[in-house]
Design a protein around this motif. Sequence first.
Motif, PDB file in Angstrom:
ATOM      1  N   ALA A  66      25.035  81.737 118.297  1.00 15.13           N
ATOM      2  CA  ALA A  66      26.193  82.090 117.399  1.00 15.13           C
ATOM      3  C   ALA A  66      25.718  81.244 116.070  1.00 15.13           C
ATOM      4  O   ALA A  66      25.913  81.982 114.745  1.00 15.13           O
ATOM      5  CB  ALA A  66      27.486  81.181 117.870  1.00 15.13           C
ATOM      6  N   ALA A  67      25.046  80.122 116.060  1.00 15.51           N
ATOM      7  CA  ALA A  67      24.626  79.417 114.871  1.00 15.51           C
ATOM      8  C   ALA A  67      23.520  80.186 114.235  1.00 15.51           C
ATOM      9  O   ALA A  67      23.481  80.317 113.097  1.00 15.51           O
ATOM     10  CB  ALA A  67      24.295  78.031 115.306  1.00 15.51           C
ATOM     11  N   ALA A  68      22.472  80.869 115.032  1.00 16.53           N
ATOM     12  CA  ALA A  68      21.269  81.437 114.669  1.00 16.53           C
ATOM     13  C   ALA A  68      22.007  82.494 113.811  1.00 16.53           C
ATOM     14  O   ALA A  68      21.377  83.280 112.863  1.00 16.53           O
ATOM     15  CB  ALA A  68      20.656  81.981 115.853  1.00 16.53           C
ATOM     16  N   ASP A  69      23.173  83.279 114.672  1.00 17.22           N
ATOM     17  CA  ASP A  69      23.566  84.586 113.943  1.00 17.22           C
ATOM     18  C   ASP A  69      24.202  84.348 112.650  1.00 17.22           C
ATOM     19  O   ASP A  69      24.036  84.926 111.527  1.00 17.22           O
ATOM     20  CB  ASP A  69      24.587  85.304 114.956  1.00 17.22           C
ATOM     21  N   TRP A  70      24.988  83.189 112.479  1.00 21.21           N
ATOM     22  CA  TRP A  70      25.546  82.685 111.385  1.00 21.21           C
ATOM     23  C   TRP A  70      24.505  82.443 110.395  1.00 21.21           C
ATOM     24  O   TRP A  70      24.600  82.979 109.120  1.00 21.21           O
ATOM     25  CB  TRP A  70      26.398  81.405 111.452  1.00 21.21           C
ATOM     26  N   LEU A  89      35.480  85.329 128.481  1.00 20.89           N
ATOM     27  CA  LEU A  89      35.492  86.060 129.612  1.00 20.89           C
ATOM     28  C   LEU A  89      34.159  85.683 130.333  1.00 20.89           C
ATOM     29  O   LEU A  89      34.066  85.574 131.565  1.00 20.89           O
ATOM     30  CB  LEU A  89      35.432  87.628 129.008  1.00 20.89           C
ATOM     31  N   ILE A  90      32.979  85.804 129.441  1.00 14.32           N
ATOM     32  CA  ILE A  90      31.733  85.509 130.046  1.00 14.32           C
ATOM     33  C   ILE A  90      31.753  83.951 130.666  1.00 14.32           C
ATOM     34  O   ILE A  90      31.374  83.827 131.873  1.00 14.32           O
ATOM     35  CB  ILE A  90      30.585  85.326 129.077  1.00 14.32           C
ATOM     36  N   VAL A  91      32.265  82.879 130.241  1.00 13.38           N
ATOM     37  CA  VAL A  91      32.278  81.486 130.415  1.00 13.38           C
ATOM     38  C   VAL A  91      32.968  81.508 131.632  1.00 13.38           C
ATOM     39  O   VAL A  91      32.986  80.757 132.798  1.00 13.38           O
ATOM     40  CB  VAL A  91      32.801  80.512 129.586  1.00 13.38           C
ATOM     41  N   THR A  92      34.236  82.114 131.643  1.00 19.69           N
ATOM     42  CA  THR A  92      35.368  82.270 132.808  1.00 19.69           C
ATOM     43  C   THR A  92      34.709  82.859 134.150  1.00 19.69           C
ATOM     44  O   THR A  92      34.656  82.313 135.284  1.00 19.69           O
ATOM     45  CB  THR A  92      36.705  82.799 132.578  1.00 19.69           C
ATOM     46  N   LEU A  93      34.163  83.875 134.069  1.00 20.73           N
ATOM     47  CA  LEU A  93      33.572  84.590 135.105  1.00 20.73           C
ATOM     48  C   LEU A  93      32.126  83.875 135.625  1.00 20.73           C
ATOM     49  O   LEU A  93      32.221  83.929 136.841  1.00 20.73           O
ATOM     50  CB  LEU A  93      32.949  85.863 134.550  1.00 20.73           C
ATOM     51  N   ASP A  94      31.599  83.192 134.769  1.00 21.04           N
ATOM     52  CA  ASP A  94      30.520  82.424 135.277  1.00 21.04           C
ATOM     53  C   ASP A  94      30.964  81.230 135.752  1.00 21.04           C
ATOM     54  O   ASP A  94      30.367  80.764 137.054  1.00 21.04           O
ATOM     55  CB  ASP A  94      29.558  81.987 134.131  1.00 21.04           C
ATOM     56  N   ASN A  95      32.140  80.654 135.741  1.00 20.49           N
ATOM     57  CA  ASN A  95      32.672  79.378 136.402  1.00 20.49           C
ATOM     58  C   ASN A  95      33.334  79.963 137.686  1.00 20.49           C
ATOM     59  O   ASN A  95      33.194  79.166 138.550  1.00 20.49           O
ATOM     60  CB  ASN A  95      33.841  78.899 135.502  1.00 20.49           C
ATOM     61  N   VAL A 155      34.803  88.876 119.739  1.00 20.78           N
ATOM     62  CA  VAL A 155      33.823  88.036 120.170  1.00 20.78           C
ATOM     63  C   VAL A 155      34.265  86.892 120.882  1.00 20.78           C
ATOM     64  O   VAL A 155      33.566  86.276 121.975  1.00 20.78           O
ATOM     65  CB  VAL A 155      33.052  87.722 118.695  1.00 20.78           C
ATOM     66  N   LEU A 156      35.425  86.214 120.398  1.00 21.98           N
ATOM     67  CA  LEU A 156      35.902  84.877 121.071  1.00 21.98           C
ATOM     68  C   LEU A 156      36.413  85.490 122.482  1.00 21.98           C
ATOM     69  O   LEU A 156      36.211  84.864 123.414  1.00 21.98           O
ATOM     70  CB  LEU A 156      37.188  84.286 120.017  1.00 21.98           C
ATOM     71  N   ASN A 161      37.560  91.946 109.795  1.00 23.69           N
ATOM     72  CA  ASN A 161      36.753  90.827 110.349  1.00 23.69           C
ATOM     73  C   ASN A 161      37.578  90.062 111.320  1.00 23.69           C
ATOM     74  O   ASN A 161      37.016  89.267 112.205  1.00 23.69           O
ATOM     75  CB  ASN A 161      36.457  89.798 109.063  1.00 23.69           C
ATOM     76  N   ARG A 162      38.698  89.795 111.291  1.00 23.94           N
ATOM     77  CA  ARG A 162      39.631  89.013 111.962  1.00 23.94           C
ATOM     78  C   ARG A 162      39.835  89.792 113.576  1.00 23.94           C
ATOM     79  O   ARG A 162      39.656  88.935 114.398  1.00 23.94           O
ATOM     80  CB  ARG A 162      41.110  88.937 111.652  1.00 23.94           C
ATOM     81  N   TRP A 163      39.733  91.134 113.472  1.00 23.16           N
ATOM     82  CA  TRP A 163      39.567  91.691 114.839  1.00 23.16           C
ATOM     83  C   TRP A 163      38.257  91.453 115.431  1.00 23.16           C
ATOM     84  O   TRP A 163      38.153  91.464 116.577  1.00 23.16           O
ATOM     85  CB  TRP A 163      40.104  93.040 114.622  1.00 23.16           C
ATOM     86  N   ALA A 164      37.234  91.491 114.757  1.00 25.79           N
ATOM     87  CA  ALA A 164      35.841  91.423 115.255  1.00 25.79           C
ATOM     88  C   ALA A 164      35.629  89.931 115.741  1.00 25.79           C
ATOM     89  O   ALA A 164      35.022  89.873 116.837  1.00 25.79           O
ATOM     90  CB  ALA A 164      34.827  91.707 114.311  1.00 25.79           C
ATOM     91  N   ALA A 165      36.203  89.026 115.128  1.00 25.99           N
ATOM     92  CA  ALA A 165      36.126  87.517 115.370  1.00 25.99           C
ATOM     93  C   ALA A 165      36.942  87.419 116.758  1.00 25.99           C
ATOM     94  O   ALA A 165      36.506  86.625 117.585  1.00 25.99           O
ATOM     95  CB  ALA A 165      36.628  86.724 114.371  1.00 25.99           C
TER      96      ALA A 165
END
Length: 101
Positions: free
Chosen positions: A80-84, A34-40, A28-29, A21-25
């Motif tokens: 993320a909240a919807a998935d949770w 990466l997505i936010v940085t690439l978009d910026n 995801v982080l 679970n830690r590696w999956a989390a």
Amino acid sequence: MPNLREVPDQAATPGNRGPANRWAALLVLCVSLLIVTLDNTILNVALPTLVRELDASTTRLQWIVDAYALVFTGLMLVPAAADWRCWCASPCGSGPAPIPC
């Protein structure tokens, strides 16, 4: 005094899958960052065009960059909240490809 090697076995819960679970989390982080940085980065490449077309000052450019990053990051929290809410109580688990039950 308890033996330190016994503590992880005592602390384990039935639903805890441990390090997986830690590696999956972490994955995801990292992908989210990466997505936010690439978009910026794409936005920063477009800044000269914004100055030329909209006659934007340095202050306005800073507002554009900050607001864009804040809104984009905030919009990533909604799925993320919807998935949770949808997958947290599911016995089938969650992760990159959860299975609905």
